[in-house]
Design a protein around this motif. Structure first.
Motif, PDB file in Angstrom:
ATOM      1  N   PHE A  75     -26.295 -17.092  -0.864  1.00 23.71           N
ATOM      2  CA  PHE A  75     -25.801 -18.453  -0.920  1.00 23.71           C
ATOM      3  C   PHE A  75     -26.227 -19.275   0.291  1.00 23.71           C
ATOM      4  N   ALA A  76     -26.357 -18.633   1.460  1.00 22.60           N
ATOM      5  CA  ALA A  76     -26.713 -19.379   2.671  1.00 22.60           C
ATOM      6  C   ALA A  76     -28.099 -19.999   2.560  1.00 22.60           C
ATOM      7  N   THR A  78     -29.699 -20.822  -0.106  1.00 22.49           N
ATOM      8  CA  THR A  78     -29.896 -21.681  -1.279  1.00 22.49           C
ATOM      9  C   THR A  78     -28.802 -22.733  -1.416  1.00 22.49           C
ATOM     10  N   SER A  79     -28.041 -22.976  -0.344  1.00 19.49           N
ATOM     11  CA  SER A  79     -26.868 -23.836  -0.464  1.00 19.49           C
ATOM     12  C   SER A  79     -27.231 -25.261  -0.887  1.00 19.49           C
ATOM     13  N   SER A  80     -28.312 -25.815  -0.327  1.00 14.44           N
ATOM     14  CA  SER A  80     -28.678 -27.191  -0.675  1.00 14.44           C
ATOM     15  C   SER A  80     -29.098 -27.298  -2.132  1.00 14.44           C
ATOM     16  N   LEU A  82     -28.356 -25.204  -4.522  1.00 14.39           N
ATOM     17  CA  LEU A  82     -27.192 -24.893  -5.353  1.00 14.39           C
ATOM     18  C   LEU A  82     -26.285 -26.105  -5.476  1.00 14.39           C
ATOM     19  N   GLY A  83     -26.058 -26.808  -4.361  1.00 17.82           N
ATOM     20  CA  GLY A  83     -25.242 -28.020  -4.416  1.00 17.82           C
ATOM     21  C   GLY A  83     -25.854 -29.081  -5.315  1.00 17.82           C
TER      22      GLY A  83
END
Length: 318
Positions: A75-76, A78-80, A82-83
């Motif tokens: 998740f770290a 791919t956070s942008s 993913l958001g």
């Protein structure tokens, strides 16, 4: 971590463009096979009703669970992206829900048909997503799309069930608890977070179940098609398909620029925004007692429009 290899894969892809029509042809041909078999052979609706039950209650849930648990999430990194994917999906849900309440459109939209077909606007064909991500960016693309699928599938399945449960007044929570697709995705996410991995000796069996679910699900959608039904709701069909194949790619383009996504993430997000709707949309609508043939027609048109929206998103916009 995103290294040089994904960028090299993306540059290689730019010199050898994806043949989107060829990629979509297997899905569309399976839908056509289902329609032909149901209309012109002894395999009539009585057979396909049983096939729908098999797909809905067993094959699709196994496929969803397996797709989610087989790739660890990061998740770290791919956070942008993913958001952006979640924001785009929620906008699609909001636009789809709002259609019957728009003063210049609402009077032309049947509420029951809308409850069944709203999901077409925001759900996505995860099989085509996986194939495209692999072609666009190799293993890194598969990892990115796996994160999007794992997070968005349960979210969008809940959004798909809500209008139908609300319109039928059958109890939203009861429908969620009993929905095998939501159960499969929720347990798959939990297993992934806990670090569970499918044993290697079980992988071939689950892979074959997944292949069977795709083939039979698409053929069942074709068997239920009735284009005459689709023609009676042209305004609704135009609206939900415009959201799926035009508005969502434009949103993805804007979000990718706003968040300054790197090329690999941008390509995966754009593909995610423009793929056809989920083939299981027909199965879900039919099993909940709604106008399955109408939704099947939308799935068919969405698959066809994907041949246009994917080059638009990946070529023109990107």
């Amino acid at each position: 971590m995103l290294g040089r290899a994904p960028l090299d894969a993306l540059q290689s892809c730019e010199t050898a463009p994806v043949n989107h029509a060829q990629l979509l042809f297997p899905d569309f041909s399976l839908i056509a096979c289902g329609w032909l078999l149901c209309r012109f052979t002894a395999l009539d609706r009585r057979v396909w009703d049983q096939v729908e039950s098999l797909v809905y209650y067993f094959l699709f849930p196994v496929l969803l669970f397996h797709s989610i648990v087989r790739s660890p999430f990061d998740f770290a990194a791919t956070s942008s992206m993913l958001g952006a994917g979640v924001a785009m999906s929620l906008c699609g849900v909001g636009l789809s829900y709002a259609l019957p309440y728009l003063p210049w459109l609402g009077r032309y939209i049947d509420r029951a048909d809308h409850a069944a077909s709203a999901q077409v606007s925001f759900r996505f064909n995860s099989f085509i997503c996986l194939a495209l991500a692999d072609r666009l960016a190799g293993p890194q693309g598969l990892l990115l799309i796996a994160v999007l699928i794992g997070v968005c599938v349960p979210l969008l399945n809940v959004a798909a069930v809500w209008p139908m449960a609300r319109h039928a007044q059958t109890g939203f929570l009861r429908q969620l608890i009993r929905n095998p697709l939501i159960i499969a995705t929720a347990t798959g996410l939990l297993a992934n977070v806990l670090g569970f991995r499918v044993p290697p000796w079980l992988e071939p069996t689950l892979s074959r179940i997944g292949a069977a679910s795709l083939a039979l699900g698409l053929m069942a959608a074709g068997a239920g098609m009735q284009f005459a039904t689709l023609a009676r709701a042209k305004v609704l069909a135009t609206c939900v398909l415009s959201i799926r194949h035009l508005i969502l790619p434009l949103m993805a383009f804007g979000l990718s620029r706003l968040l300054h996504l790197e090329p690999t993430q941008t390509s995966v997000l754009m593909a995610f925004s423009a793929v056809p709707t989920a083939s299981s949309a027909y199965v879900l609508a039919a099993r909940m007692g709604y106008n399955g043939p109408f939704v099947a027609g939308l799935v068919t048109l969405s698959t066809t429009l994907g041949v246009l929206s994917l080059p638009f998103a990946l070529g023109v916009l990107r």
